[in-house]
Write a protein that holds these residues in place. Sequence first.
Motif, PDB file in Angstrom:
ATOM      1  N   ARG A 250      39.562  32.992  34.401  1.00  0.00           N
ATOM      2  CA  ARG A 250      38.223  32.437  34.586  1.00  0.00           C
ATOM      3  C   ARG A 250      37.314  32.923  33.466  1.00  0.00           C
ATOM      4  NH1 ARG A 250      35.757  36.002  39.614  1.00  0.00           N
ATOM      5  NH2 ARG A 250      36.559  38.027  38.946  1.00  0.00           N
TER       6      ARG A 250
ATOM      7  N   LYS B 266      39.219  32.092  30.151  1.00  0.00           N
ATOM      8  CA  LYS B 266      39.632  30.705  30.403  1.00  0.00           C
ATOM      9  C   LYS B 266      39.117  29.791  29.306  1.00  0.00           C
ATOM     10  CE  LYS B 266      39.544  27.095  33.981  1.00  0.00           C
ATOM     11  NZ  LYS B 266      39.131  26.773  35.375  1.00  0.00           N
TER      12      LYS B 266
ATOM     13  N   VAL C 150      48.713  32.451  29.368  1.00  0.00           N
ATOM     14  CA  VAL C 150      47.480  32.931  29.990  1.00  0.00           C
ATOM     15  C   VAL C 150      47.837  34.043  30.971  1.00  0.00           C
ATOM     16  CG1 VAL C 150      46.209  30.808  29.624  1.00  0.00           C
ATOM     17  CG2 VAL C 150      47.548  31.045  31.686  1.00  0.00           C
TER      18      VAL C 150
ATOM     19  N   THR D  34      43.833  27.477  35.221  1.00  0.00           N
ATOM     20  CA  THR D  34      43.707  27.444  33.767  1.00  0.00           C
ATOM     21  C   THR D  34      44.824  26.627  33.142  1.00  0.00           C
ATOM     22  OG1 THR D  34      42.639  29.625  33.760  1.00  0.00           O
ATOM     23  CG2 THR D  34      43.562  28.862  31.678  1.00  0.00           C
TER      24      THR D  34
END
Length: 254
Positions: A18, A22, A37, A48
């Motif tokens: 986030r 992100k 990620v 994501t």
Amino acid sequence: MTRFDLTGKTAIVTGAGRGIGKALALGLADTGANVAVVARTEADLQETVQAIEQKGGKAIPITADLTEAGAAEKVVGQTVEAWGSLHILINNAGMNLRKKAHEVTEEDWDRVVDLNLKASFFMCQAAGKIMCEQNYGRIVNIASVAGVVAMRTGVAYGSSKAGVIQMTRVLALEWSKFGVNINAIAPWYFRTPLTETLLKDEAYVQEILQRTPSGRIGDVEDLVGPAIFLSSDAAAYITGQTISVDGGMSIYGF
């Protein structure tokens, strides 16, 4: 411009579930990179990855607590296993505890420093081994203006981010001869899930804005361009530097 094109490059972005992480993961994917990620929360990572894939990019989720022993090697190993290489590392995972200095406990200090500085170093180390062997790499550490100027609270946070800036310089001195450039970005206040509560206080926001020549709170998209630049061949002759993305705040201090 082709020098900003990351097609064929493989990147790791930590804290990518986030907020800033992100946005940076999406930005790298938009520029052509394959992105691993990394975060602790699987659900956030899946969001994501889905956002990247919906735009035609490629991403894999890696769930990890980077403060655990061996986590950095695990993340780098899974990335290389998936794509066969590693070219870019964005060290974004971090946390803050806003306490006056006399209230900070040893546990508080360790939590902040272990994630912000120690985990970032071992991610650099694990990625750097591969990058130095292949004579190419780009590492971007997300520091903070709190590592450059003094804040009224957050002594552990400010100390950890100052450490990130100095770590960036030392690693650049060691690894630039291997074609590995290491730089840092130092943000000021940005609208993220971590600052949402603070930014609901209008008086506090006004105090921030009085010390921000640009006159606004940052948007996470303001960080994407600098991160892509430092990750690309356009920044081939830049290493060991910290770019403040702060609307001019570091002119004043806080």
